[in-house]
Design a protein around this motif. Structure first.
Motif, mmCIF file in Angstrom:
data_model
loop_
_atom_site.group_PDB
_atom_site.id
_atom_site.type_symbol
_atom_site.label_atom_id
_atom_site.label_comp_id
_atom_site.label_asym_id
_atom_site.label_seq_id
_atom_site.Cartn_x
_atom_site.Cartn_y
_atom_site.Cartn_z
ATOM 1 N N ARG A 176 -9.269 7.036 -27.144
ATOM 2 C CA ARG A 176 -10.050 8.114 -26.518
ATOM 3 C C ARG A 176 -9.192 9.053 -25.678
ATOM 4 O O ARG A 176 -9.521 10.219 -25.525
ATOM 5 N N THR A 177 -8.112 8.524 -25.083
ATOM 6 C CA THR A 177 -7.373 9.310 -24.090
ATOM 7 C C THR A 177 -5.931 9.616 -24.465
ATOM 8 O O THR A 177 -5.324 10.493 -23.860
ATOM 9 N N GLY A 178 -5.364 8.859 -25.381
ATOM 10 C CA GLY A 178 -3.952 9.029 -25.702
ATOM 11 C C GLY A 178 -3.029 8.444 -24.655
ATOM 12 O O GLY A 178 -1.819 8.707 -24.664
ATOM 13 N N ALA A 179 -3.561 7.625 -23.746
ATOM 14 C CA ALA A 179 -2.745 7.043 -22.678
ATOM 15 C C ALA A 179 -1.639 6.169 -23.258
ATOM 16 O O ALA A 179 -1.811 5.527 -24.290
ATOM 17 N N ARG A 180 -0.489 6.158 -22.575
ATOM 18 C CA ARG A 180 0.618 5.270 -22.934
ATOM 19 C C ARG A 180 0.260 3.866 -22.492
ATOM 20 O O ARG A 180 -0.304 3.675 -21.418
ATOM 21 N N ASP A 184 7.791 4.340 -14.610
ATOM 22 C CA ASP A 184 7.184 5.326 -13.727
ATOM 23 C C ASP A 184 5.727 5.505 -14.134
ATOM 24 O O ASP A 184 5.438 5.813 -15.287
ATOM 25 N N VAL A 185 4.839 5.303 -13.176
ATOM 26 C CA VAL A 185 3.405 5.481 -13.406
ATOM 27 C C VAL A 185 2.867 6.371 -12.302
ATOM 28 O O VAL A 185 2.947 6.018 -11.119
ATOM 29 N N LEU A 186 2.389 7.540 -12.696
ATOM 30 C CA LEU A 186 1.817 8.496 -11.742
ATOM 31 C C LEU A 186 2.771 8.808 -10.593
ATOM 32 O O LEU A 186 2.359 8.983 -9.454
ATOM 33 N N VAL A 209 9.238 -4.441 -13.114
ATOM 34 C CA VAL A 209 8.603 -5.507 -13.886
ATOM 35 C C VAL A 209 9.235 -6.841 -13.510
ATOM 36 O O VAL A 209 10.457 -6.950 -13.408
ATOM 37 N N ILE A 210 8.374 -7.837 -13.299
ATOM 38 C CA ILE A 210 8.815 -9.189 -12.945
ATOM 39 C C ILE A 210 8.257 -10.140 -14.003
ATOM 40 O O ILE A 210 7.055 -10.125 -14.276
ATOM 41 N N ALA A 237 5.446 -2.234 -7.006
ATOM 42 C CA ALA A 237 5.869 -0.924 -6.505
ATOM 43 C C ALA A 237 6.218 -1.052 -5.030
ATOM 44 O O ALA A 237 5.325 -1.172 -4.183
ATOM 45 N N GLU A 238 7.497 -1.019 -4.745
ATOM 46 C CA GLU A 238 7.966 -1.133 -3.355
ATOM 47 C C GLU A 238 7.796 0.165 -2.588
ATOM 48 O O GLU A 238 7.718 0.137 -1.366
ATOM 49 N N ASP A 239 7.744 1.313 -3.303
ATOM 50 C CA ASP A 239 7.711 2.612 -2.634
ATOM 51 C C ASP A 239 6.320 2.986 -2.132
ATOM 52 O O ASP A 239 6.123 4.054 -1.578
ATOM 53 N N HIS A 240 5.359 2.135 -2.307
ATOM 54 C CA HIS A 240 4.007 2.391 -1.846
ATOM 55 C C HIS A 240 3.820 1.664 -0.518
ATOM 56 O O HIS A 240 4.376 0.601 -0.299
#
Length: 164
Positions: free
Chosen positions: A76-80, A103-105, A111-112, A126-129
């Motif tokens: 429906r969306t073509g999302a990866r 990279d997401v958004l 990945v672990i 995500a450590e940068d959040h």
């Protein structure tokens, strides 16, 4: 709920699914990603309600309550679709292993590898959040860890140590 168009903050919203599950909707502006969409319907409703475009689908492992909506959402969306390299999951575009980064958004997720619940289970960190984000599927719960379907107790302990 999701961020406003002017906002550049990444928001995370739980979407109830089934009787006892949550899917995780990540939103930045009008772009969205979803983690472990076992059911496409709650994701479609959230996308429509907030006029969001689904950019990415993150999958932690192959169980149906985590992948049941992947093909519907992708078509429906073509999302990866990102998922574990060590598991057979239909529709995955990028197969990931521990140490990979994706990279997401606009946020980088490391990945672990977290085998135990399933043999090829992975987590996204995500450590940068602020605070840091961890999507670990059925490896870790608020009151314990997931059942051992394919892995061993030793693997699960090592996976929990890796998350700690």
């Amino acid at each position: 709920m999701p961020s406003s168009p002017e906002s550049s903050a990444l928001t995370v919203t739980p979407l109830p699914a089934f009787n006892d599950n949550y899917l995780w909707l990540l939103v930045r502006g009008h772009e969205a990603a979803v983690v472990d969409p076992g059911d496409a319907e709650p994701v479609r409703r959230a996308l429509d309600r907030h006029d969001l475009r689904l950019d990415a689908i993150l999958v932690t492992h192959h169980h149906g309550d985590h992948v049941g909506g992947v093909l519907d959402l992708k078509s429906r969306t073509g999302a990866r679709v990102f998922g574990p390299a060590g598991e057979r999951i239909e529709g995955v575009d990028s197969r990931l292993r521990g140490g990979d980064r994706v990279d997401v958004l606009g946020s980088e997720f490391r990945v672990i590898d977290v085998p135990g619940h399933t043999a090829g289970h992975i987590a996204y960190f995500a450590e940068d959040h602020a605070p840091p984000l961890l999507f670990c599927g059925d490896t870790l719960f608020a009151c314990g860890c997931g059942r051992l379907f394919e892995g061993t107790a030793r693997q699960m302990v090592a996976s929990l140590d890796a998350l700690a």
